[in-house]
Design a protein around this motif. Structure first.
Motif, mmCIF file in Angstrom:
data_model
loop_
_atom_site.group_PDB
_atom_site.id
_atom_site.type_symbol
_atom_site.label_atom_id
_atom_site.label_comp_id
_atom_site.label_asym_id
_atom_site.label_seq_id
_atom_site.Cartn_x
_atom_site.Cartn_y
_atom_site.Cartn_z
ATOM 1 N N PHE A 24 0.828 -1.205 0.000
ATOM 2 C CA PHE A 24 0.000 0.000 0.000
ATOM 3 C C PHE A 24 0.862 1.255 0.000
ATOM 4 O O PHE A 24 0.576 2.215 -0.716
ATOM 5 N N ASP A 25 1.915 1.258 0.818
ATOM 6 C CA ASP A 25 2.788 2.426 0.865
ATOM 7 C C ASP A 25 3.432 2.672 -0.498
ATOM 8 O O ASP A 25 3.508 3.815 -0.958
ATOM 9 N N ALA A 28 0.751 3.962 -2.965
ATOM 10 C CA ALA A 28 0.432 5.364 -2.683
ATOM 11 C C ALA A 28 1.521 6.270 -3.242
ATOM 12 O O ALA A 28 1.227 7.283 -3.892
ATOM 13 N N GLU A 29 2.766 5.900 -3.011
ATOM 14 C CA GLU A 29 3.883 6.695 -3.525
ATOM 15 C C GLU A 29 3.850 6.758 -5.047
ATOM 16 O O GLU A 29 4.035 7.823 -5.635
ATOM 17 N N GLU A 31 1.315 6.560 -6.946
ATOM 18 C CA GLU A 31 0.177 7.371 -7.365
ATOM 19 C C GLU A 31 0.294 8.829 -6.946
ATOM 20 O O GLU A 31 -0.551 9.648 -7.292
ATOM 21 N N VAL A 33 0.038 10.029 -3.859
ATOM 22 C CA VAL A 33 -0.864 10.375 -2.757
ATOM 23 C C VAL A 33 -0.238 9.895 -1.456
ATOM 24 O O VAL A 33 0.657 9.050 -1.457
ATOM 25 N N SER A 34 -0.744 10.409 -0.363
ATOM 26 C CA SER A 34 -0.220 9.978 0.924
ATOM 27 C C SER A 34 -0.722 8.576 1.238
ATOM 28 O O SER A 34 -1.803 8.178 0.781
ATOM 29 N N PRO A 35 0.049 7.816 2.022
ATOM 30 C CA PRO A 35 -0.430 6.495 2.429
ATOM 31 C C PRO A 35 -1.775 6.576 3.162
ATOM 32 O O PRO A 35 -2.624 5.699 2.994
ATOM 33 N N GLU A 36 -1.973 7.640 3.925
ATOM 34 C CA GLU A 36 -3.238 7.803 4.643
ATOM 35 C C GLU A 36 -4.401 7.991 3.675
ATOM 36 O O GLU A 36 -5.475 7.414 3.867
ATOM 37 N N PHE A 38 -4.531 6.971 0.584
ATOM 38 C CA PHE A 38 -4.710 5.699 -0.121
ATOM 39 C C PHE A 38 -5.541 4.748 0.725
ATOM 40 O O PHE A 38 -6.501 4.141 0.254
ATOM 41 N N ARG A 39 -5.178 4.629 2.013
ATOM 42 C CA ARG A 39 -5.929 3.749 2.909
ATOM 43 C C ARG A 39 -7.359 4.258 3.120
ATOM 44 O O ARG A 39 -8.288 3.462 3.223
#
Length: 70
Positions: A24-25, A28-29, A31, A33-36, A38-39
């Motif tokens: 996920f991390d 997110a990177e 894309e 976007v922040s990992p938060e 994304f989640r």
């Protein structure tokens, strides 16, 4: 205290969740976007699915979807 069996279901599940978190991390990177964020997008998907469970993490949700495919 006994040492956990490295191939027990609980240990394997924890390893899978840790790996999903890493994925996920990285996603997110990739894309931008922040990992938060994304989640949060995954949590929003949980709300609109029939798989929703109270307290489900994004990682557990994705693993549950994958499990249904196999």
């Amino acid at each position: 205290m006994p040492t956990p069996n490295p191939s027990s279901p609980a240990v394997l599940r924890e390893k899978a969740l840790d790996r999903m978190s890493d994925i996920f991390d990285a996603a997110a990177e990739a894309e931008g976007v922040s990992p938060e964020a994304f989640r949060q997008a995954i949590m929003d998907a949980i709300r609109y699915s029939d798989l929703s469970e109270d307290g489900t993490t994004p990682e557990a949700f994705v693993l549950s979807v994958i499990a249904q495919l196999f």
